[in-house]
Design a protein around this motif. Structure first.
Motif, short mmCIF file in Angstrom:
data_model
loop_
_atom_site.label_atom_id
_atom_site.label_comp_id
_atom_site.label_asym_id
_atom_site.label_seq_id
_atom_site.Cartn_x
_atom_site.Cartn_y
_atom_site.Cartn_z
N ARG A 153 0.83 -1.21 0.00
CA ARG A 153 0.00 0.00 0.00
C ARG A 153 0.86 1.25 0.00
NH1 ARG A 153 -2.70 3.05 4.25
NH2 ARG A 153 -4.69 3.86 3.53
N TYR A 213 0.21 1.80 -4.65
CA TYR A 213 -1.18 1.81 -4.20
C TYR A 213 -2.12 1.22 -5.24
CZ TYR A 213 -5.42 3.37 -1.92
OH TYR A 213 -6.64 3.40 -1.30
N LYS A 214 -1.84 1.45 -6.53
CA LYS A 214 -2.72 0.92 -7.57
C LYS A 214 -2.71 -0.61 -7.55
CE LYS A 214 -2.59 4.79 -10.81
NZ LYS A 214 -2.25 5.21 -12.19
N GLU A 217 -4.76 -1.87 -4.52
CA GLU A 217 -6.20 -1.91 -4.77
C GLU A 217 -6.57 -3.06 -5.70
OE1 GLU A 217 -8.68 -0.22 -3.59
OE2 GLU A 217 -7.62 1.23 -2.34
N TRP A 218 -5.77 -3.27 -6.72
CA TRP A 218 -6.01 -4.37 -7.66
C TRP A 218 -5.92 -5.72 -6.96
CZ3 TRP A 218 -2.37 -8.12 -9.19
CH2 TRP A 218 -2.77 -8.94 -10.25
N GLU A 220 -9.00 -6.44 -4.84
CA GLU A 220 -10.14 -6.81 -5.67
C GLU A 220 -10.02 -8.23 -6.19
OE1 GLU A 220 -12.41 -5.22 -9.72
OE2 GLU A 220 -10.69 -4.15 -8.90
N GLU A 271 -10.29 -7.26 2.34
CA GLU A 271 -10.51 -5.93 2.92
C GLU A 271 -9.35 -5.63 3.85
OE1 GLU A 271 -13.87 -3.44 5.50
OE2 GLU A 271 -14.11 -5.58 5.12
N TYR A 272 -8.69 -4.51 3.58
CA TYR A 272 -7.49 -4.18 4.37
C TYR A 272 -7.90 -3.62 5.72
CZ TYR A 272 -3.14 -1.90 5.75
OH TYR A 272 -2.01 -1.51 6.44
#
Length: 273
Positions: free
Chosen positions: A150, A154-155, A158-159, A162, A167-168
């Motif tokens: 993170r 960051y991208k 998030e990927w 998903e 869930e972080y």
């Protein structure tokens, strides 16, 4: 004795006597549960006729009959082979290429597969102390890797969440002991905030209800002032734009008021039904 008598005669003044708030201790949720670990799904669905990679690559099994393949499938193998297939399925979701085994995302996927297998074990055997300790250690290790990812990408973070359906949930910055006194204080603050918000909403509704008559009086007053200035041949201080502006405000108030009246009628009909 005298102190007991005085306290029984003169009730103590405070928020506790004015506000009736009941505190219930929250239910304890173990760390390995999905609610706290951040796993939003259970074990992936693997077909029962799937064959582990160790046996699938052999030439003998490719030409073997269906009865032999069924013996080496997941349905007849042990838990260890099934867990290996679970980890492989999660790693294949995020791996960059065929030989990607040590990047941050593949390591997180491997740990996630291990965690979900242990969560399934804990659901069946909740007194397994060794599995409980192992899954808690793995959850903490995964949090550290997710924190690293993170911070630096960051991208991809998030990927990854998903893809793995995660869930972080980071470690809390401050640790505090759960107590009845502190919880009652927070509940009292929430109750007072609700009272303040309701009073502000009532006052806002009162002002909005008085806005319509005020705009009507203002519009009549502006028209009267303009007409009187024209008759007396005085410099006109009220322009046509000012009158149009008040008319637009009045029309907007009428539309909003009609919408509110319709909403109240629907609510009243629902309550009556």
């Amino acid at each position: 004795m005298l102190r007991r008598l005085t306290t029984s005669i003169i009730p103590s003044r405070g928020v506790k006597q004015l506000v009736n708030i009941k505190w219930v201790r929250p239910e304890y949720v173990p760390a390995y549960k999905q609610e706290r670990s951040g796993d939003l799904e259970a074990l992936p669905k693997i077909p029962t006729n799937a064959v582990p990679e160790v046996y699938a690559l052999t030439d003998e099994l490719k030409d073997a009959p269906e009865s032999v393949k069924k013996i080496f499938s997941v349905e007849h193998l042990g838990k260890k082979e099934y867990n290996a297939l679970v980890k492989k399925e999660l790693i294949n979701r995020v791996r960059r290429h065929q030989y990607d085994d040590n990047t941050a995302e593949t390591r997180i996927a491997r740990i996630t597969g291990h965690i979900r297998c242990l969560q399934d074990t804990m659901e069946k055997f909740p007194r397994n102390v060794k599995a409980k300790q192992t899954v808690q250690e793995l959850i903490d290790k995964r949090k550290k890797l997710l924190k690293f990812l993170r911070q630096y990408d960051y991208k991809k973070f998030e990927w990854l969440l998903e893809k793995l359906n995660l869930e972080y949930k980071a470690h809390p910055e401050t640790y505090y002991k759960l107590s009845r006194k502190e919880s009652l204080r927070k509940l009292t603050e929430m109750h007072c905030e609700d009272i303040r918000r309701n009073k502000l909403a009532d006052y806002r509704n009162l002002l909005e209800s008085q806005q319509g008559p005020f705009l009507k009086q203002k519009l009549e007053a502006l028209k009267f002032i303009k007409s009187e200035q024209i008759e007396l041949q005085l410099p006109v201080t009220v322009s046509e734009q000012d009158i149009k502006k008040v008319e637009e405000q009045l029309e907007d108030w009428r539309i909003k008021d009609e919408i509110k009246q319709q909403a109240r009628k629907k609510k009243r009909n629902i309550l009556l039904d």
